[in-house]
Structure formats: C-alpha cells, structure tokens
Design an enzyme around this catalytic site. Structure first.
Site, mmCIF file in Angstrom:
data_model
loop_
_atom_site.group_PDB
_atom_site.id
_atom_site.type_symbol
_atom_site.label_atom_id
_atom_site.label_comp_id
_atom_site.label_asym_id
_atom_site.label_seq_id
_atom_site.Cartn_x
_atom_site.Cartn_y
_atom_site.Cartn_z
ATOM 1 N N GLU A 1 0.952 -1.265 0.099
ATOM 2 C CA GLU A 1 0.082 -0.124 -0.231
ATOM 3 C C GLU A 1 0.878 1.164 0.193
ATOM 4 O O GLU A 1 0.171 2.393 0.252
ATOM 5 C CB GLU A 1 -0.978 -0.222 1.153
ATOM 6 C CG GLU A 1 -2.082 -1.260 1.150
ATOM 7 C CD GLU A 1 -2.983 -1.172 2.101
ATOM 8 O OE1 GLU A 1 -2.802 -0.476 3.031
ATOM 9 O OE2 GLU A 1 -3.958 -2.162 2.427
ATOM 10 N N LYS B 1 -15.761 -1.414 1.928
ATOM 11 C CA LYS B 1 -14.908 -1.937 1.090
ATOM 12 C C LYS B 1 -15.781 -2.565 -0.210
ATOM 13 O O LYS B 1 -16.361 -3.348 0.114
ATOM 14 C CB LYS B 1 -13.835 -3.234 1.330
ATOM 15 C CG LYS B 1 -12.710 -2.440 2.316
ATOM 16 C CD LYS B 1 -11.938 -3.816 2.587
ATOM 17 C CE LYS B 1 -10.693 -3.129 3.428
ATOM 18 N NZ LYS B 1 -9.804 -4.333 3.840
#
Length: 428
Positions: free
Chosen positions: A205, A337
């Site tokens: 990330e 999500k």
C-alpha cells in the site's frame, strides 16, 4: 432512456501483478463507462467471493477468465437493453442472477465491475461528475485521509504484526493541505529511516516496511517524523492503526510474534489501550478477530467512548452482519470495501445503516488496487467523512488522492473538510 447496448469484460492486472476484472459498459448514446475492481490480501471469511480460475498453468491459479466470461455471456444477456440510470434495479438484477448469498456463482469481482461501470456510464450520460451522480447536491464534504505510512503484517515482509500504521491530518483547513501534511510526514519518515540504516522499500500500500523491534518503537519513530515535518501530534495529526488481528489469532490467543507475546482477548484490548494512552491514536481497525465477538465487546467497553473502533473483517460491508453488531453494541465504525459486498447499491446501504446508528464509515481501498478512483467519488458523494487509500507513493494509491484534489477544486467554496469533527461519536 440510457439503454445499455454493449458490455465487455476483460482480464487486467492489479498493483500486485495479479489478474483482476475490468468492465466497459456502452450506452445507446455512445457514452462508455469503465471500471476495474480491487483485491485484498487479508480478507474476512464472510466477504463476497472473488471468483478465480484455479488453473495453475495461468497466473499461478489466480486468473479471472471465468468471471470475465460471466460478464460477457450471462450478465450481458440479462442487462443489455436496461436503463443504466436505474442503478438499484440493475444491481438487484445482478444479485438475483447470481442467486447466492455471497456472489459465489458469478463472482463479486464480476458483479462489482459491472455495477461500477454502469454507474460511470450513467454519470457520463447525465453530464455529472461521478461524486455528484452518487450524492446529488449534498455531496460536498472531502474525507479525512488515513495515510498508511508504515506497512506490516500481511502487507509487508517484516517483523511488525500490526498491519498498518497511519497518520490522519485532522488539523488541516482543507483536503489539499491535509494531503500536503501527509506527504511531508512521509518524506520526513523516509529521511529518519535512512539515517537509522533501515530500508525504505515500500509494501503493497505504499508505506515503508522497516523491521522495527516493537509496535511501540514504530509509533515513536512516526511521532518523530510528525514533529520533524513541522506538525504537532495530537493537534495537527492523529494516529490510526489497522491491527488485522484475524491474521495473528490462533487457538484463542493473539500471537504478536515480533514481540514474543501471546495475549488473551482481554490482554490484547489492554495492550492496545496502553498504546492509545501513550500515543495520540484515534482509530483502531480490526482490533479483534472477526469471530471473537466477546473480545470485540470487551474492547468496545474499554475503548469505544474515546477511540474509533473500525470493523473490517468483522462486518465485511454487509448490512446483515452490521445490523447484528449495532444491536450488540460491537465497535462504533465500519470499513467500507466495495468488493467485500459486490455492488454499489449494497455498499451505499451499509454506509447509510452505519450513519443511522451513529457509527462512522471509512471508505477503503484494498491492498491489490488499480488506477480506478471510484472510491474517491464514493467518499465525497456519500459524505462519508473518512477515506483509507494507502500511502503517499505508488500511483495506484495516488490516483485516489489526485481525484479528491480534482473534486475539491470542482466544488470550490462549498467544499468542506471535517477534520476532528468527523469523530462525532467519540468523547475526546
């Protein structure tokens, strides 16, 4: 009518070099919408199913040609001719066509790609930016970013058990200043790590992945970076953690291998509480295993009035599970999500349910991302207030931040940035 005249699914690559699904939806007017779906590394067991081929001769079994075929044949046959502006009806058509509770037959990666591409096409047809299409005239709040500057756990090959260490620039006046704050801290941290002889390679990330001896030591170094960048921790910048505790829970214990600890649920709650007492931590995600509801009840009782306790693997963007959590007083926030549930309509329902219950909602990326920036538009369109989309490196992360900059510019003087006020359900 914004009739759908063609739909094309294809296999593309995500930020980890693994296949994912992209979809184009073409309307009668000639307008096209395109979307690509993300993929997670640490996943909740109750997430909607991401359909993979399992053919070890292609991409180590991770190909998505089955999901693509489902788009190009079965889904196409069901939605060609439908009105793209009827998002809820289209999503319900996808849900009913799949026929399972978790998108296991068609694949959530197939249904989500179609759902997102339809929305993009409909927004383009209506002449609206995507965030405005989602939220109407009410979408004007930019989100406070959770910026993942140190990666551990399943997102990095290092000794840190906690998966993400994040900074939140709550003292900024607007989003662009918040982004600058995070970037300056990121570069200051790189300088500090280099001076200590630690690697400055990054994880999935975009955060650094150094081998700290303890979570405490990592947080101390982040505090130095905040100060070195010219900001005041606790005022300008707050900290957030994603424990991803399901990843190190075994036989009823939380195994912090990096520190040689094996803790009960109550002991791990106290461990996190001690960190929050020593550092300006405002948010802890997945502080307990997804099935350890007694542990969740304990940590909520101990920390829930002063710390945002975010359920990711716990709730998996599912209104049925979220409803149960709300009724039992578990956590006080949900991570959103889109690929955990598989359609935009179900995503928006989870955000709305959370807000009605006075839970905060954090819009989130996945560790395997693409250049698709839809979640930035969702964050603003729903006035979610917070977004978690990685560090200040890797173009798959920066794509979302840059889209938020564009949205803030488009909104002009009516754009707002909530800062600390987005933690409206905490007493700090």
């Amino acid at each position: 009518m914004s009739a759908i005249v063609d739909i094309i699914g294809r296999e593309v690559l995500d930020s980890r070099g693994n296949p994912t699904v992209e979809c184009d939806v073409l309307l009668e007017s000639g307008v096209m919408g395109r979307a690509a779906v993300p993929s997670g590394a640490s996943t909740g067991s109750r997430e909607a199913i991401e359909l993979r081929d399992g053919d070890k001769s292609r991409y180590l079994g991770k190909g998505v040609l089955k999901a693509v075929q489902n788009i190009n044949i079965e889904i196409a046959e069901s939605i060609l001719g439908l009105d793209a502006s009827e998002q809820a009806f289209l999503d319900r058509t996808l849900i009913d066509l799949d026929g399972t509770h978790n998108k296991a037959r068609l694949g959530a990666n197939a249904t989500l790609a179609v759902s997102m591409a339809v929305a993009r096409a409909a927004a383009e047809e209506a002449g609206l930016p995507l965030y405005r299409y989602f939220g109407g005239s009410g979408g004007m709040q930019l989100p406070v970013p959770m910026m993942n500057i140190v990666n551990g756990g399943a997102h990095a090959n290092n000794s840190l058990d906690i998966q993400e260490f994040m900074v939140m620039p709550v003292g900024a006046e607007n989003f662009r200043d918040a982004l600058r704050c995070g970037a300056e801290i990121f570069h200051e941290l790189k300088k500090i790590l280099g001076a200590q002889g630690m690697p400055t390679t990054v994880g999935d990330e975009g955060g650094f992945a150094p081998n700290f001896k303890s979570n405490h030591g990592c947080l101390q170094t982040i505090m130095k970076a905040i100060e070195g960048a010219g900001y005041q921790a606790g005022e300008d910048v707050l900290l957030a953690l994603d424990c991803a505790a399901s990843e190190f829970y075994k036989d009823g214990k939380y195994h912090l291998a990096g520190e040689g600890l094996q803790l009960s649920s109550s002991e791990f709650s106290d461990y996190l509480g001690n960190l929050a007492d020593q550092f300006p931590i405002v948010s802890i995600e997945d502080g307990m295993h997804e099935s350890d509801w007694d542990g969740w009840a304990d940590i909520t009782k101990k920390l829930g009035k002063k710390i945002q306790l975010v359920g990711d693997d716990l709730f998996v963007t599912n209104t049925r599970i979220l409803k149960e959590g709300i009724e039992k007083g578990i956590a006080n926030s949900i991570l959103i999500k889109i690929n955990q549930i598989g359609t935009l309509t179900e995503t928006f329902a989870a955000i709305e349910m959370a807000k009605r219950a006075n839970y905060t909602a954090v819009i989130s990326h996945r560790s395997g991302e693409t250049e698709d920036s839809t979640i930035a538009d969702i964050a603003v369109g729903t006035n979610a207030g917070q977004i978690k989309t990685g560090s200040l490196s890797r173009s798959d992360r920066i794509a979302k931040y840059n889209q938020l900059l564009r949205i803030e510019e488009d909104l002009g003087d009516v754009a707002t940035y909530p800062g600390k006020s987005d933690f409206y359900n905490l007493k700090r």
